[in-house]
Every structure is written in C-alpha cells, then in structure tokens.
Design a protein around this motif. Structure first.
Motif, PDB file in Angstrom:
ATOM      1  N   SER A  16       0.809  -1.225   0.000  1.00  0.00           N
ATOM      2  CA  SER A  16       0.000   0.000   0.000  1.00  0.00           C
ATOM      3  C   SER A  16       0.844   1.277   0.000  1.00  0.00           C
ATOM      4  CB  SER A  16      -0.946  -0.002   1.190  1.00  0.00           C
ATOM      5  OG  SER A  16      -0.218  -0.060   2.398  1.00  0.00           O
ATOM      6  N   THR A  17       2.096   1.194   0.427  1.00  0.00           N
ATOM      7  CA  THR A  17       2.954   2.386   0.432  1.00  0.00           C
ATOM      8  C   THR A  17       3.712   2.557  -0.879  1.00  0.00           C
ATOM      9  OG1 THR A  17       4.847   1.211   1.375  1.00  0.00           O
ATOM     10  CG2 THR A  17       3.280   2.215   2.931  1.00  0.00           C
ATOM     11  N   GLY A  18       3.509   1.648  -1.827  1.00  0.00           N
ATOM     12  CA  GLY A  18       4.173   1.762  -3.114  1.00  0.00           C
ATOM     13  C   GLY A  18       5.546   1.133  -3.166  1.00  0.00           C
ATOM     14  N   THR A  19       5.932   0.451  -2.101  1.00  0.00           N
ATOM     15  CA  THR A  19       7.219  -0.247  -2.121  1.00  0.00           C
ATOM     16  C   THR A  19       6.975  -1.729  -2.363  1.00  0.00           C
ATOM     17  OG1 THR A  19       7.188  -0.545   0.271  1.00  0.00           O
ATOM     18  CG2 THR A  19       8.339   1.389  -0.563  1.00  0.00           C
ATOM     19  N   PHE A  20       8.010  -2.406  -2.799  1.00  0.00           N
ATOM     20  CA  PHE A  20       7.877  -3.827  -3.081  1.00  0.00           C
ATOM     21  C   PHE A  20       7.676  -4.620  -1.796  1.00  0.00           C
ATOM     22  CE2 PHE A  20      10.322  -2.661  -6.947  1.00  0.00           C
ATOM     23  CZ  PHE A  20       9.370  -3.079  -7.870  1.00  0.00           C
ATOM     24  N   VAL A  21       6.825  -5.624  -1.869  1.00  0.00           N
ATOM     25  CA  VAL A  21       6.644  -6.533  -0.744  1.00  0.00           C
ATOM     26  C   VAL A  21       7.975  -7.227  -0.468  1.00  0.00           C
ATOM     27  CG1 VAL A  21       5.442  -8.598   0.054  1.00  0.00           C
ATOM     28  CG2 VAL A  21       4.187  -6.828  -1.202  1.00  0.00           C
ATOM     29  N   LEU A  22       8.673  -7.624  -1.527  1.00  0.00           N
ATOM     30  CA  LEU A  22      10.029  -8.182  -1.412  1.00  0.00           C
ATOM     31  C   LEU A  22      10.991  -7.147  -1.987  1.00  0.00           C
ATOM     32  CD1 LEU A  22       9.348 -11.809  -2.704  1.00  0.00           C
ATOM     33  CD2 LEU A  22       9.606 -11.073  -0.332  1.00  0.00           C
ATOM     34  N   ARG A  44       9.958  -1.186 -14.054  1.00  0.00           N
ATOM     35  CA  ARG A  44       8.883  -0.285 -14.499  1.00  0.00           C
ATOM     36  C   ARG A  44       8.082   0.262 -13.320  1.00  0.00           C
ATOM     37  NH1 ARG A  44       7.516  -3.893 -19.421  1.00  0.00           N
ATOM     38  NH2 ARG A  44       8.692  -2.777 -21.017  1.00  0.00           N
ATOM     39  N   ARG A  45       7.938  -0.535 -12.274  1.00  0.00           N
ATOM     40  CA  ARG A  45       7.124  -0.126 -11.124  1.00  0.00           C
ATOM     41  C   ARG A  45       7.898   0.715 -10.103  1.00  0.00           C
ATOM     42  NH1 ARG A  45       2.839  -4.893  -9.785  1.00  0.00           N
ATOM     43  NH2 ARG A  45       2.297  -5.371 -11.936  1.00  0.00           N
ATOM     44  N   LEU A  46       9.198   0.850 -10.293  1.00  0.00           N
ATOM     45  CA  LEU A  46      10.003   1.670  -9.378  1.00  0.00           C
ATOM     46  C   LEU A  46       9.900   3.134  -9.733  1.00  0.00           C
ATOM     47  CD1 LEU A  46      13.406  -0.220  -9.083  1.00  0.00           C
ATOM     48  CD2 LEU A  46      11.820   0.272  -7.231  1.00  0.00           C
ATOM     49  N   SER A  47      10.061   3.985  -8.731  1.00  0.00           N
ATOM     50  CA  SER A  47      10.154   5.411  -9.029  1.00  0.00           C
ATOM     51  C   SER A  47      11.525   5.661  -9.652  1.00  0.00           C
ATOM     52  CB  SER A  47       9.975   6.241  -7.754  1.00  0.00           C
ATOM     53  OG  SER A  47      11.039   6.015  -6.873  1.00  0.00           O
ATOM     54  N   LYS A  50      15.194   6.118  -7.850  1.00  0.00           N
ATOM     55  CA  LYS A  50      15.975   5.007  -7.307  1.00  0.00           C
ATOM     56  C   LYS A  50      16.938   4.489  -8.366  1.00  0.00           C
ATOM     57  CE  LYS A  50      12.642   3.426  -3.965  1.00  0.00           C
ATOM     58  NZ  LYS A  50      13.044   4.166  -2.836  1.00  0.00           N
ATOM     59  N   ARG A  51      18.160   4.218  -7.937  1.00  0.00           N
ATOM     60  CA  ARG A  51      19.132   3.583  -8.841  1.00  0.00           C
ATOM     61  C   ARG A  51      18.926   2.081  -8.773  1.00  0.00           C
ATOM     62  NH1 ARG A  51      24.897   5.243  -7.622  1.00  0.00           N
ATOM     63  NH2 ARG A  51      25.243   4.099  -9.527  1.00  0.00           N
ATOM     64  N   VAL A  52      19.049   1.411  -9.904  1.00  0.00           N
ATOM     65  CA  VAL A  52      18.782  -0.013  -9.978  1.00  0.00           C
ATOM     66  C   VAL A  52      19.992  -0.728 -10.561  1.00  0.00           C
ATOM     67  CG1 VAL A  52      17.302  -1.800 -10.980  1.00  0.00           C
ATOM     68  CG2 VAL A  52      16.324   0.407 -10.325  1.00  0.00           C
ATOM     69  N   LEU A  53      20.370  -1.830  -9.926  1.00  0.00           N
ATOM     70  CA  LEU A  53      21.446  -2.686 -10.409  1.00  0.00           C
ATOM     71  C   LEU A  53      20.837  -4.016 -10.816  1.00  0.00           C
ATOM     72  CD1 LEU A  53      24.452  -3.536 -10.738  1.00  0.00           C
ATOM     73  CD2 LEU A  53      24.346  -4.267  -8.344  1.00  0.00           C
ATOM     74  N   CYS A  54      21.048  -4.409 -12.064  1.00  0.00           N
ATOM     75  CA  CYS A  54      20.592  -5.707 -12.566  1.00  0.00           C
ATOM     76  C   CYS A  54      21.827  -6.515 -12.935  1.00  0.00           C
ATOM     77  CB  CYS A  54      19.714  -5.544 -13.801  1.00  0.00           C
ATOM     78  SG  CYS A  54      18.203  -4.624 -13.520  1.00  0.00           S
ATOM     79  N   VAL A  55      21.941  -7.708 -12.371  1.00  0.00           N
ATOM     80  CA  VAL A  55      23.095  -8.569 -12.634  1.00  0.00           C
ATOM     81  C   VAL A  55      22.600  -9.875 -13.228  1.00  0.00           C
ATOM     82  CG1 VAL A  55      25.093  -9.734 -11.624  1.00  0.00           C
ATOM     83  CG2 VAL A  55      24.342  -7.549 -10.700  1.00  0.00           C
ATOM     84  N   PHE A  72      15.110   3.319 -19.333  1.00  0.00           N
ATOM     85  CA  PHE A  72      15.273   3.629 -17.916  1.00  0.00           C
ATOM     86  C   PHE A  72      16.726   4.020 -17.640  1.00  0.00           C
ATOM     87  CE2 PHE A  72      11.807   0.627 -18.317  1.00  0.00           C
ATOM     88  CZ  PHE A  72      10.794   1.278 -17.627  1.00  0.00           C
ATOM     89  N   LEU A  73      16.958   5.304 -17.486  1.00  0.00           N
ATOM     90  CA  LEU A  73      18.318   5.812 -17.331  1.00  0.00           C
ATOM     91  C   LEU A  73      18.913   5.512 -15.965  1.00  0.00           C
ATOM     92  CD1 LEU A  73      17.875   9.263 -19.092  1.00  0.00           C
ATOM     93  CD2 LEU A  73      18.675   7.110 -20.074  1.00  0.00           C
ATOM     94  N   HIS A  74      18.099   5.129 -15.004  1.00  0.00           N
ATOM     95  CA  HIS A  74      18.564   4.883 -13.644  1.00  0.00           C
ATOM     96  C   HIS A  74      18.956   3.419 -13.424  1.00  0.00           C
ATOM     97  CE1 HIS A  74      14.332   3.861 -13.653  1.00  0.00           C
ATOM     98  NE2 HIS A  74      14.469   3.225 -12.512  1.00  0.00           N
ATOM     99  N   VAL A  75      19.071   2.652 -14.503  1.00  0.00           N
ATOM    100  CA  VAL A  75      19.347   1.221 -14.408  1.00  0.00           C
ATOM    101  C   VAL A  75      20.730   0.911 -14.976  1.00  0.00           C
ATOM    102  CG1 VAL A  75      18.606  -1.067 -15.157  1.00  0.00           C
ATOM    103  CG2 VAL A  75      16.903   0.660 -14.615  1.00  0.00           C
ATOM    104  N   GLU A  76      21.513   0.160 -14.211  1.00  0.00           N
ATOM    105  CA  GLU A  76      22.799  -0.346 -14.692  1.00  0.00           C
ATOM    106  C   GLU A  76      22.688  -1.857 -14.810  1.00  0.00           C
ATOM    107  OE1 GLU A  76      26.495   1.348 -13.027  1.00  0.00           O
ATOM    108  OE2 GLU A  76      25.128   2.404 -11.669  1.00  0.00           O
TER     109      GLU A  76
END
Length: 140
Positions: A16-22, A44-47, A50-55, A72-76
C-alpha cells in the motif's frame, strides 16, 4: 496486459505504500520461465529516483535486459563478471589488488590452468596422477 503467475506476482507486487513486498530478490528459474520479464516489470514499477542494479549470468541475458530497459536511465546492467570486475577496479586497491586487470575468457583460463599445472608437475614430479592434482591445488 500480461498475466503473471502467482510466483511472478509475488516478485513484482507493491504494498500500500508503493514499495515492493520483497524489496530485494534473486530469481533462479529455467530458461523461458519469465525471469527477464519479471525483472523488467519490477523496474517499471520503481520510481525513477531510485538507482537499480541488474546482474545476469550471461552476455545474452545482459543484452536482453539492456534492450528492454534502455528507456530507464537509472538502471545499470552487468554480467556477474562485469559487476565483480567493476568492484575490484574501483575498490580493489583498498585491499592491495591492482586496478589494472582483465577477466579471462574460458580458453585463456583453461590455458593458464594447464600451464600452471605443468610447472608444478615438472618441479615436483608426483607419485601418481591423484597426487599431482592434490599437490597442485595445495599450491594454489
């Protein structure tokens, strides 16, 4: 709109607060199970603040992620080798590692292993093959 399986939905569900359950996940599944789609949906669901790291583990999956996440420019996106290489390059000097290095490909790695094994074998001839392997790994 895509229909998610219950397992996939748990990974992308917001509370409900817009953050991931996990908040942090590592996904392991067979090829074609939707790992990349789930990761893209999470991003897509992140604001965007936030910086995102995908490995990923392979160059192929890294390329697929980069293509799907290009807006998404905030994703590495890295492979595991690339990410670890970046960490060693940026912070390795703090523990005495040289920032100048490169990651060996499989052929180079095999060649280096066999050359090292050959040096050890010549220096201390083993009593048998099992002893040679044991001795080599003791010295590594």
């Amino acid at each position: 709109m895509r229909t998610w399986t219950p397992e996939q939905n748990i990974l992308i569900e917001n509370n409900s607060t817009g953050t991931f359950v996990l908040p942090r996940v590592a996904v392991a599944a067979d090829a074609g199970a939707g790992k990349t789609s789930v990761l893209v949906e999470r991003v897509r669901r992140l604001s965007t603040d936030k910086r995102v790291l995908c490995v990923s583990f392979t160059e192929k999956s890294k390329a697929d992620l980069e293509e799907r996440l290009s807006e998404f420019l905030h994703v590495e996106v890295y492979t595991i080798h690339g990410f670890c290489g970046r960490i060693v390059s940026e912070f390795g000097s703090r523990v005495g590692l040289s920032p100048v290095f490169r990651i060996l490909d499989q052929d180079e790695s095999d060649e280096l292993f066999y050359r090292a094994f050959e040096k050890v074998y010549r220096r201390i001839p083993p009593q048998n093959v099992s002893h040679a392997a044991d001795r080599f790994f003791e010295l590594c």
